[in-house]
Structures are given as structure tokens and as C-alpha cells.
Design a protein around this motif. Structure first.
Motif, PDB file in Angstrom:
ATOM      1  N   ALA A  25      13.826   0.657   3.566  1.00 54.42           N
ATOM      2  CA  ALA A  25      13.004  -0.262   4.363  1.00 54.42           C
ATOM      3  C   ALA A  25      12.879   0.257   5.793  1.00 54.42           C
ATOM      4  CB  ALA A  25      13.639  -1.647   4.375  1.00 54.42           C
ATOM      5  N   MET A  26      11.752  -0.016   6.392  1.00 51.55           N
ATOM      6  CA  MET A  26      11.525   0.437   7.760  1.00 51.55           C
ATOM      7  C   MET A  26      10.799  -0.652   8.542  1.00 51.55           C
ATOM      8  SD  MET A  26       9.106   3.476   9.013  1.00 51.55           S
ATOM      9  CE  MET A  26       7.701   2.401   9.086  1.00 51.55           C
ATOM     10  N   SER A  27      11.230  -0.865   9.758  1.00 53.81           N
ATOM     11  CA  SER A  27      10.554  -1.827  10.618  1.00 53.81           C
ATOM     12  C   SER A  27       9.974  -1.089  11.824  1.00 53.81           C
ATOM     13  CB  SER A  27      11.560  -2.898  11.062  1.00 53.81           C
ATOM     14  OG  SER A  27      11.043  -3.592  12.165  1.00 53.81           O
ATOM     15  N   PRO A  28       8.661  -0.904  11.835  1.00 56.30           N
ATOM     16  CA  PRO A  28       8.041  -0.136  12.912  1.00 56.30           C
ATOM     17  C   PRO A  28       7.750  -1.004  14.134  1.00 56.30           C
ATOM     18  CG  PRO A  28       6.398  -0.748  11.301  1.00 56.30           C
ATOM     19  CD  PRO A  28       7.686  -1.369  10.852  1.00 56.30           C
ATOM     20  N   LEU A  29       7.374  -0.352  15.212  1.00 53.36           N
ATOM     21  CA  LEU A  29       6.901  -1.065  16.402  1.00 53.36           C
ATOM     22  C   LEU A  29       5.551  -0.476  16.809  1.00 53.36           C
ATOM     23  CD1 LEU A  29       9.845  -1.850  18.812  1.00 53.36           C
ATOM     24  CD2 LEU A  29       8.287  -3.432  17.712  1.00 53.36           C
ATOM     25  N   ILE A  30       5.068  -0.902  17.968  1.00 51.57           N
ATOM     26  CA  ILE A  30       3.713  -0.497  18.350  1.00 51.57           C
ATOM     27  C   ILE A  30       3.538   1.009  18.534  1.00 51.57           C
ATOM     28  CG2 ILE A  30       2.742  -2.624  19.298  1.00 51.57           C
ATOM     29  CD1 ILE A  30       3.953  -1.896  21.983  1.00 51.57           C
TER      30      ILE A  30
END
Ligand SMILES: Cc1ncc(C[n+]2csc(CCOP(=O)(O)OP(=O)(O)O)c2C)c(N)n1
Ligand SMILES: [Mg+2]
Length: 364
Positions: A71-76
Motif C-alpha cells: 500500500a502507498m499513500s501519496p501526496l501532492i
């Protein structure tokens, strides 16, 4: 080059094919963002446009260390990470233009969309630091279920000063969650220089406060970025708990396109562009150390340009959002009858007649 804990460009276990793939993802990220800038200037982008110019190595190198089921949680600044994880240029273009067939059908903007079923990127929320406890929870479920999966969460330098960051990292550390926390230290949180919002000289040192490894890496060296992340991912997968990675980089544009970055000197921006561009540095290494022909890289550039052109044509031809569709899927209750408003108790429809004037006009 930044003062880091790692050997610059330490050779990693990547194959020649992997090395070209890293180049392609970085090029695709930059070309796609440049296209988005053109669309923004044509007022076709709805909302803000947040560039990752100069940070592509950090995004791509780290995401490339993950497997599909991680799982990966990206940002802007993580368009590159999302592309590596399987987001397509067409999805991104439709999303930025808030098209009716975009991933969120106009409900969210820019790269605020997710896919937790297949490609496993978790839709970001804007609140700085808040995705750290969310990812701590997600990776806790991996551990409890005995799944050999890892999570990676990106935060900026500014986000490391939030309470959510502290709680999330601390919880993940105590629970030995298989989580990698990548801090992209790009020198600024909006207009605030890092030194004005955190007295610690090295954000990587925060790891020690939680009893987890903290490592600082040159974020503009895509191979070093990959190697450090791969090591942290392997440790997490083997049950060794979280790692805090501080990736040293620089934000070469304003916070978003509307910000003219007047608080940074033109000389500093030019210096980073001329001496520390992640793509230029990687091209030099590929063609020097790894013997890749310049023509091979040019062929990749040309294929990427075609891919972005084709995706743009399709996205421009996509339909706009459908008004009544906005009533569906925002809250748990479905809107069963377009033209009627629902609030609170889904069993009760509020008719136009009952609708308070303060709710505004419904033109669906
Ligand atoms: C808790 C919280 N405070 C303030 C904001 C407004 N805000 C959005 S982005 C940003 C700067 C973020 O800086 P950083 O974490 O360094 O990430 P970068 O934009 O540099 O990648 C701010 C202050 C927010 N979204 N959430
Ligand atoms: Mg920042």
C-alpha cells in the motif's frame, strides 16, 4: 549535493531494464506535469496544480521499491509514485480536468484519488500528517493478518511538525507496523523554510525519538532513493518495523501554480536546476557508468510524448460531470431520485418545497 547518510548512488540490485524503467517513470512524470501546466493555463484544469519539478527522483525511486500488493499513500508531489503504482496518465488528466469519467467523477481534484482494490494507493487527504496514522492502521492490519505486505506513506518537511505525524509514527513504531515513512524535505512548507518550523537540523533524527531507524538520503539520486527505500521495505516485510527516511530535495516551483515563489531567490532555484536536477543527473549516470546510448533515452522520451498526447486527446474528449451524479456515493446513502435532496435520514427525501433557502440552488 546534500549531506546524507548513504553513499551517493550506491549500486543497487536493479537490472538494466529496471534502470531504464526508472528513467521512463521520471520522464513521464515531468512530461505529464508539463502538459498539465499547459492545460492549466488554458483554464482546463479545475483547482490547483501542484508540481513535483525536481522531486521526480524521490517519488519514482521510492515507489519503485514497492510491490503491487503493497500500500502507498501519496501526496501532492507524488504524481511519479502514483504512476509507478499503476495510475495512468489518462486517469490523472481526467481527474485534473474534473471530467465525468475521471476516477472521482469530479468529486476531488488533482491527484486526490485512490484505488485500494487493485493498485493499492490510498487516496490522500489534504490534512498534513494525517495519512501517517491512517497508514499505521492499514499496515497494522497487514501484520495482524500475517500478510507479507508493506505500506509507504509520504509526508513533507512541514507535515513532520504536526501532532498526527507524531502519533502515527509512534503508534507504528510501538506496534512494529510494516510501514516506511518517507519525508520529502524540499526546503519549504508553502513559504516557510524548514529551519523556521523545526529546530532539528536533520529530520531523520526524529526516528531515534521513536526508537526506529532514521536515514537521510539524497532524494535527487533516484538510485540511492530506491536502494534506501528497498532496504526499509525489506526490513518492514521481515517484521523489523518502520523506518523514517528523510529525502533531501528541493521544490523548484511554488507551492502550486498560483504561487510565484517570490520568497525564494532566483539564484537558488537556478542552482538546483543546473546542478541537481534528478533527471539530468540520472541521464549522466546512465550514459556514463551504465553505457546506455543517448538514442535509447531519446526513444523513451519520444514514446512518452506520444503517450501523453494520446491521453490528453482522450481526456479532452471526455464528458463533463453529470449534475445528479454528484448526489451519489458521497455519503453512505444513495440518492434515489435525482431532483430531490437528501440529508441525514436517507429514508426521508427532502423535496424542493421543503429545502431551506440556505442550501443554495440545485440545478441538477
Ligand atoms: C494540518 C494542516 N495545516 C495546514 C495545511 C495547509 N497546507 C497545505 S500544504 C502546506 C505546506 C506543506 O508543506 P510540506 O509538508 O513541506 O509539503 P510540500 O508541499 O513541501 O511537499 C500547508 C501549510 C494543511 N493542509 N493541513
Ligand atoms: Mg516541504
Amino acid at each position: 549535493m546534500a549531506d546524507t547518510d548513504t553513499t551517493p548512488g550506491a549500486p543497487s540490485a536493479l537490472t538494466a531494464e529496471d534502470r531504464l524503467a526508472l528513467y521512463r517513470w521520471m520522464r513521464l512524470t515531468r512530461t505529464l506535469e508539463e502538459r498539465l501546466v499547459a492545460l492549466y493555463r488554458q483554464t482546463k484544469v479545475v483547482g490547483g496544480l501542484f508540481r513535483s519539478l525536481g522531486q521526480e527522483g524521490c517519488a519514482v525511486g521510492s515507489a519503485y521499491a514497492l510491490q503491487r500488493t503493497d500500500a502507498m499513500s501519496p501526496l501532492i508531489r507524488n504524481l511519479g509514485s502514483m504512476l509507478v503504482k499503476g495510475a495512468t496518465p489518462l486517469e490523472v488528466l481526467r481527474q485534473y480536468m474534473a471530467k465525468g469519467d475521471s476516477p472521482t467523477r469530479g468529486r476531488e481534484l488533482n491527484i486526490h484519488f485512490g484505488d485500494v482494490q487493485d493498485r493499492h494507493f490510498v487516496g490522500q487527504i489534504s490534512h498534513l500528517g494525517d495519512m501517517v496514522p491512517v497508514m499505521a492502521g492499514i499496515t497494522l492490519t497487514f501484520r495482524l493478518r500475517g500478510e507479507a505486505r508493506v505500506g509507504l506513506v509520504y509526508v513533507g518537511d512541514g507535515a513532520t511538525s504536526t501532532g498526527a505525524f507524531h502519533e502515527g509514527v509512534n503508534f507504528a513504531a510501538v506496534q512494529r507496523c510494516p510501514l516506511v515513512v518517507v519525508v520529502e524535505n524540499n526546503g519549504y512548507a508553502y513559504s516557510t523554510p524548514t529551519a523556521q518550523q523545526c529546530a532539528a537540523e536533520r529530520l531523520a533524527d526524529k526516528g531515534a525519538g521513536y526508537g526506529i531507524p532514521g536515514v537521510r538520503v539524497d532524494g535527487n539520486d533516484v538510485l540511492a532513493m530506491h536502494a534506501v527505500t528497498a532496504e526499509a521495505v525489506a526490513r518492514a516485510r521481515a517484521g523489523g518495523g518502520p523506518t523514517l527516511i528523510e529525502a533531501m530535495t528541493f521544490r523548484r516551483k511554488g507551492h502550486a501554480e498560483h504561487d510565484n515563489q517570490s520568497y525564494v531567490t532566483a539564484e537558488e532555484i537556478a542552482h538546483w536546476a543546473e546542478t541537481n536536477d534528478p533527471i539530468d543527473r540520472y541521464v549522466a549516470r546512465l550514459t556514463g557508468e551504465f553505457g546506455v546510448a543517448a538514442a535509447d533515452l531519446e526513444a523513451i522520451d519520444a514514446a512518452v510524448a506520444v503517450e501523453v498526447d494520446e491521453a490528453t486527446d482522450l481526456a479532452e474528449a471526455s464528458p463533463p460531470c453529470d449534475g445528479p451524479d454528484a448526489l451519489v456515493g458521497v455519503y453512505a446513502e444513495p440518492a434515489r431520485m435525482p431532483g430531490l435532496w437528501y440529508r441525514g435520514d436517507a429514508s426521508r427525501a427532502v423535496t424542493e418545497h421543503e429545502r431551506p433557502a440556505s442550501w443554495g440552488t440545485h440545478d441538477g
